[in-house]
Design an enzyme around this catalytic site. Structure first.
Site, PDB file in Angstrom:
ATOM      1  N   GLY A   1       0.833  -1.230   0.105  1.00  0.00           N
ATOM      2  CA  GLY A   1       0.042   0.056   0.060  1.00  0.00           C
ATOM      3  C   GLY A   1       0.843   1.176   0.064  1.00  0.00           C
ATOM      4  O   GLY A   1       2.000   1.180  -0.470  1.00  0.00           O
TER       5      GLY A   1
ATOM      6  N   LYS B   1      13.591  -1.676  -8.115  1.00  0.00           N
ATOM      7  CA  LYS B   1      14.125  -0.912  -6.947  1.00  0.00           C
ATOM      8  C   LYS B   1      14.489  -2.178  -5.784  1.00  0.00           C
ATOM      9  O   LYS B   1      15.617  -1.790  -5.229  1.00  0.00           O
ATOM     10  CB  LYS B   1      13.159   0.156  -6.401  1.00  0.00           C
ATOM     11  CG  LYS B   1      14.058   1.032  -5.408  1.00  0.00           C
ATOM     12  CD  LYS B   1      12.811   1.986  -4.698  1.00  0.00           C
ATOM     13  CE  LYS B   1      12.240   1.708  -3.511  1.00  0.00           C
ATOM     14  NZ  LYS B   1      12.910   1.281  -2.592  1.00  0.00           N
TER      15      LYS B   1
ATOM     16  N   HIS C   1       4.184   2.316  -8.199  1.00  0.00           N
ATOM     17  CA  HIS C   1       3.361   1.301  -8.374  1.00  0.00           C
ATOM     18  C   HIS C   1       2.284   1.346  -9.702  1.00  0.00           C
ATOM     19  O   HIS C   1       1.958   0.327 -10.308  1.00  0.00           O
ATOM     20  CB  HIS C   1       2.146   1.356  -6.993  1.00  0.00           C
ATOM     21  CG  HIS C   1       3.014   1.012  -5.993  1.00  0.00           C
ATOM     22  ND1 HIS C   1       3.181   1.946  -4.951  1.00  0.00           N
ATOM     23  CD2 HIS C   1       3.480  -0.222  -5.132  1.00  0.00           C
ATOM     24  CE1 HIS C   1       3.965   1.533  -3.766  1.00  0.00           C
ATOM     25  NE2 HIS C   1       3.961   0.393  -4.021  1.00  0.00           N
TER      26      HIS C   1
ATOM     27  N   ARG D   1       8.485   5.035   1.504  1.00  0.00           N
ATOM     28  CA  ARG D   1       9.231   5.754   2.833  1.00  0.00           C
ATOM     29  C   ARG D   1       9.668   7.248   2.572  1.00  0.00           C
ATOM     30  O   ARG D   1       9.942   7.853   3.374  1.00  0.00           O
ATOM     31  CB  ARG D   1      10.314   4.879   3.050  1.00  0.00           C
ATOM     32  CG  ARG D   1       9.856   3.258   3.562  1.00  0.00           C
ATOM     33  CD  ARG D   1      11.288   2.546   3.715  1.00  0.00           C
ATOM     34  NE  ARG D   1      10.911   1.319   4.026  1.00  0.00           N
ATOM     35  CZ  ARG D   1      10.512   0.701   5.446  1.00  0.00           C
ATOM     36  NH1 ARG D   1      10.546   1.538   6.251  1.00  0.00           N
ATOM     37  NH2 ARG D   1      10.464  -0.548   5.718  1.00  0.00           N
TER      38      ARG D   1
ATOM     39  N   GLN E   1       7.345  -9.645   7.576  1.00  0.00           N
ATOM     40  CA  GLN E   1       8.864  -9.167   6.929  1.00  0.00           C
ATOM     41  C   GLN E   1       9.153  -7.908   7.743  1.00  0.00           C
ATOM     42  O   GLN E   1      10.118  -7.214   7.098  1.00  0.00           O
ATOM     43  CB  GLN E   1       8.288  -8.765   5.475  1.00  0.00           C
ATOM     44  CG  GLN E   1       7.368  -7.872   5.308  1.00  0.00           C
ATOM     45  CD  GLN E   1       7.254  -7.567   3.697  1.00  0.00           C
ATOM     46  OE1 GLN E   1       6.496  -8.194   3.198  1.00  0.00           O
ATOM     47  NE2 GLN E   1       7.764  -6.656   2.913  1.00  0.00           N
TER      48      GLN E   1
HETATM   49  O1  PAF Z   1       7.977  -5.172  -2.011  1.00  0.00           O
HETATM   50  C1  PAF Z   1       6.808  -5.043  -1.418  1.00  0.00           C
HETATM   51  O2  PAF Z   1       5.921  -4.185  -1.280  1.00  0.00           O
HETATM   52  C2  PAF Z   1       6.541  -6.112  -0.338  1.00  0.00           C
HETATM   53  O3  PAF Z   1       7.741  -6.832   0.333  1.00  0.00           O
HETATM   54  C3  PAF Z   1       5.798  -7.460  -1.114  1.00  0.00           C
HETATM   55  C4  PAF Z   1       6.426  -7.697  -2.370  1.00  0.00           C
HETATM   56  C5  PAF Z   1       4.393  -6.875  -1.477  1.00  0.00           C
HETATM   57  C6  PAF Z   1       5.537  -8.665   0.045  1.00  0.00           C
HETATM   58  O4  PAF Z   1       4.626  -8.175   1.098  1.00  0.00           O
END
Ligand code: PAF
Length: 287
Positions: free
Chosen positions: A37, A156, A43, A194, A67
Site C-alpha cells: 500500500g 528498486k 506502483h 518511505r 517481514q
Molecule cells: O515489495 C513489497 O511491497 C513487499 O515486500 C511485498 C512484495 C508486497 C510483500 O509483502
C-alpha cells in the site's frame, strides 16, 4: 474485454479465490501486483505493465507483519487504503485484495515458512534479519491465493526481485515474474513509500544515493575498486546520509563480485536518513 466493475475490494481469501476462479472460467488471464500500500507512481508503472500482460488486474495491499523485524518500523509504515483505492480505480485495476492480518495469519505467524537462504541473509537481510523469509512466505501465500499468470515486482527492490525469481525457479511455481523499472523523481531519487518520512533536509540529501550509483556507473570501466571509491566519494560529503552498504553484486548470484571481475553487475546501496531507510540500485558493466 470488459471484466468487472472496478475495483472490487476483497478482504477474504475465499472471496478472492471464488472471484478469480470465475474470471479464469471466463478465459481471462490474471496479473498480480503485490504491494504494502501507500501507493505512488512506481506502483502505477506496475499496473500499466500488468495491463499489457493480462486481462484481469489484481493489486494486493497488505502490510505484512512477518517481514518487519522491527516492530516500530511496522507500526509507522503508512496505511492509506482509501487514497490507494482511488488511485487504483483511476488506473483500471479490477480487484484489490486487502486482507486483515488475522485473515492471512489466523493462528499468528505461520509455522511453515519459506527460507530465503544465504542471499536472504545478506545486505537487506543482514540489516533486517528474517525480512526476506517473511517476504517470500507472504508472496507464496499471495501467489497461491491469486494464482496469477504473471506477477510484477519492482527493480528498486533488487534483492527481493532476485529472491522471488529464485524461489519461483526453485519451487517450480507456475507464474511469470515481470520486473518493473524503478520510477524516479526529477533529481534521481527512487520513488518509495518511505520517502514521505523524509524532512526537507533529508529529502535534499536523499538524492545522494542515486548520485553515488551514477558515480559508480560512470567509473565502472576502471574496475571494482575505482568504481566503489567513486560512489563512496559521492556519499562522503553528505552527513545526513548514514551509509549501510554500497556493494557490487553479480546479477546471477547476487553475491559480491571479486576484485578482478569484469562484466555485467548490479551496484546496490542502502542508507539511513534519520529513522528512514532507503535502498536503490543500478545495473552496470565493470570493465
Ligand atoms: O515489495 C513489497 O511491497 C513487499 O515486500 C511485498 C512484495 C508486497 C510483500 O509483502
Amino acid at each position: 474485454m470488459t471484466v468487472a466493475k472496478r475495483p472490487i475490494v476483497v478482504e477474504t481469501i475465499r472471496g478472492m479465490r471464488e472471484a478469480l476462479a470465475a474470471e479464469r472460467a471466463a478465459g481471462h488471464s490474471i496479473a498480480l501486483t503485490p504491494t504494502l500500500g501507500a501507493l505512488h507512481d512506481g506502483h502505477l508503472a506496475h499496473v500499466q505493465r500488468a495491463a499489457e500482460l493480462a486481462d484481469v488486474l489484481v493489486v494486493s495491499i497488505f502490510v505484512n507483519p512477518t517481514q518487519f523485524p522491527d516492530a516500530a518500523d511496522l507500526a509507522k509504515y503508512p496505511r492509506t487504503l482509501d487514497a490507494d483505492l482511488l488511485v487504483l480505480d483511476a488506473a483500471g485495476v479490477h480487484y484489490v485484495f486487502a486482507p486483515s492480518v488475522e485473515e492471512m495469519y489466523p493462528g499468528g505467524p505461520t509455522q511453515t515458512t519459506v527460507t530465503a537462504g544465504t542471499v536472504g541473509r545478506l545486505f537487506e537481510g543482514a540489516s533486517r534479519p528474517g525480512h526476506f523469509d517473511g517476504v517470500l512466505t507472504v508472496v507464496t501465500k499471495l501467489l497461491d491465493i491469486v494464482t496469477p499468470n504473471v506477477a510484477t515486482f519492482g527493480q528498486k527492490d533488487a534483492q527481493q526481485l532476485f529472491l522471488v525469481r529464485r524461489m519461483v525457479g526453485d519451487l517450480n511455481l507456475p507464474v511469470r515474474i515481470e520486473a518493473i523499472e524503478t520510477v524516479r523523481e526529477s533529481d534521481g531519487l527512487a520513488l518509495s513509500s518511505r520517502n514521505q518520512f523524509l524532512d526537507a533536509n533529508q529529502r535534499r540529501a536523499a538524492r545522494t544515493l542515486s548520485v553515488a550509483l551514477e558515480a559508480v556507473s560512470s567509473s565502472a570501466d576502471r574496475g571494482l575498486d575505482a568504481a566503489l571509491a567513486a560512489g563512496q566519494g559521492a556519499l562522503m560529503g553528505e552527513s545526513l546520509v548514514q551509509l549501510d552498504y554500497l556493494k557490487i553484486v553479480h546479477p546471477q548470484t547476487f553475491m559480491p563480485v571479486d576484485d578482478d571481475y569484469r562484466g555485467a553487475a548490479v551496484v546496490i546501496v542502502a542508507a539511513q536518513l534519520g529513522s528512514t531507510r532507503l535502498i536503490d540500485n543500478e545495473s552496470i558493466y565493470l570493465g
